[in-house]
Design an enzyme around this catalytic site. Sequence first.
Site, PDB file in Angstrom:
ATOM      1  N   CYS A   1       0.846  -1.199   0.000  1.00 41.63           N
ATOM      2  CA  CYS A   1       0.000   0.000   0.000  1.00 41.63           C
ATOM      3  C   CYS A   1       0.885   1.255   0.000  1.00 41.63           C
ATOM      4  O   CYS A   1       0.696   2.176  -0.794  1.00 41.63           O
ATOM      5  CB  CYS A   1      -0.919  -0.033   1.223  1.00 41.63           C
ATOM      6  SG  CYS A   1      -2.141   1.280   1.246  1.00 41.63           S
ATOM      7  N   CYS A   2       1.882   1.283   0.892  1.00 39.94           N
ATOM      8  CA  CYS A   2       2.804   2.429   0.948  1.00 39.94           C
ATOM      9  C   CYS A   2       3.585   2.559  -0.347  1.00 39.94           C
ATOM     10  O   CYS A   2       3.883   3.669  -0.794  1.00 39.94           O
ATOM     11  CB  CYS A   2       3.793   2.273   2.105  1.00 39.94           C
ATOM     12  SG  CYS A   2       3.144   2.767   3.705  1.00 39.94           S
TER      13      CYS A   2
ATOM     14  N   CYS B   1      -1.048   8.295   7.404  1.00 39.81           N
ATOM     15  CA  CYS B   1      -2.420   8.076   6.934  1.00 39.81           C
ATOM     16  C   CYS B   1      -3.299   7.673   8.125  1.00 39.81           C
ATOM     17  O   CYS B   1      -2.812   7.091   9.103  1.00 39.81           O
ATOM     18  CB  CYS B   1      -2.433   6.969   5.885  1.00 39.81           C
ATOM     19  SG  CYS B   1      -1.559   7.390   4.370  1.00 39.81           S
TER      20      CYS B   1
ATOM     21  N   CYS C   1      -3.352   4.107   9.701  1.00 31.98           N
ATOM     22  CA  CYS C   1      -2.034   3.618  10.142  1.00 31.98           C
ATOM     23  C   CYS C   1      -1.367   4.529  11.167  1.00 31.98           C
ATOM     24  O   CYS C   1      -0.158   4.423  11.399  1.00 31.98           O
ATOM     25  CB  CYS C   1      -1.126   3.452   8.927  1.00 31.98           C
ATOM     26  SG  CYS C   1      -1.852   2.415   7.652  1.00 31.98           S
TER      27      CYS C   1
ATOM     28  N   CYS D   1       7.567   3.968   5.591  1.00 35.88           N
ATOM     29  CA  CYS D   1       6.685   3.801   4.432  1.00 35.88           C
ATOM     30  C   CYS D   1       7.463   3.338   3.219  1.00 35.88           C
ATOM     31  O   CYS D   1       6.897   2.785   2.284  1.00 35.88           O
ATOM     32  CB  CYS D   1       5.958   5.100   4.125  1.00 35.88           C
ATOM     33  SG  CYS D   1       7.028   6.411   3.527  1.00 35.88           S
TER      34      CYS D   1
HETATM   35  S1  SF4 Z   1       0.444   4.667   5.656  1.00 37.28           S
HETATM   36 FE1  SF4 Z   1      -1.145   3.067   5.583  1.00 37.28          FE
HETATM   37  S2  SF4 Z   1      -2.808   3.857   4.267  1.00 37.28           S
HETATM   38 FE2  SF4 Z   1      -0.978   5.169   3.975  1.00 37.28          FE
HETATM   39  S3  SF4 Z   1       0.000   4.338   2.186  1.00 37.28           S
HETATM   40 FE3  SF4 Z   1       0.961   3.340   3.954  1.00 37.28          FE
HETATM   41  S4  SF4 Z   1      -0.215   1.440   4.392  1.00 37.28           S
HETATM   42 FE4  SF4 Z   1      -1.406   2.743   2.947  1.00 37.28          FE
END
Ligand code: SF4
Length: 241
Positions: free
Chosen positions: A114-115, A198, A201, A225
Amino acid sequence: MSLLQNKDDLKELVDKLNFKEKIDRSLTLIKEAYQEYGDGLVLANSLGKDSVAVWDLTKKVSSKIRGFIITTRFKPKETIQFMKEEVIRYPELKIFKNDAEIPGKLYQTDPDRCCYFLKVLPTRWAVEQMKIKCWITGLRCTEGRTRTDFKEVEERDEGLIKLNPILIWKEREVWQYLSLNNVKVNPLYAKGYRSLGCEPCSMITSGGDERAGRWTGTSKCGGECGIHTRPLKVNMDGDGI
Ligand code: SF4
């Protein structure tokens, strides 16, 4: 010898230098980098306290130094509002965002991936599109377990220098600087957050290190991240994650 080439023992300097000496050292690092890289010197502004402190230092060196913000669909509404205000105050801040479709709740099932999509890829776009030769960050070596081994000047990607001008500042010194210089901060700090990311998280935590509230309950807890650990100068579609 210029500070850009220094081989100082940074862990020793964290306690040895006083607040004023640290500010002077940070300003010298930014000044030297600006002389060296000119318009290719650009700040990565996460909108957290460390970023806005370095952004303020950078503006003291030159109002012309540009910056970029990586935002995501999961940023808290307070951060989005703060971002809008910062961009009005500083139009030289450019926003990058990846709106591509990703699997739902990927932040739960695979936060690294996701990151990678939402933060690392847009950072690569920023590096490419803004023709960055040296990027400035707000990294500090006392923030948490993953941040102890950085240097003030690094070249993790060939041809892309990273400058960490407040690496040896303590959390208290960042707040001291922000307060003394009337720097506006993200309103989420007033709610008790120590480190912002985010919404799904980031948690309010007490005790532990500053980044303990990041990715809580996952293997990534207190981690990164990826923009400080993954290559940023690779082909723009990805590197096979
Ligand atoms: S901090 Fe969480 S929601 Fe944001 S990009 Fe990374 S995994 Fe995704």
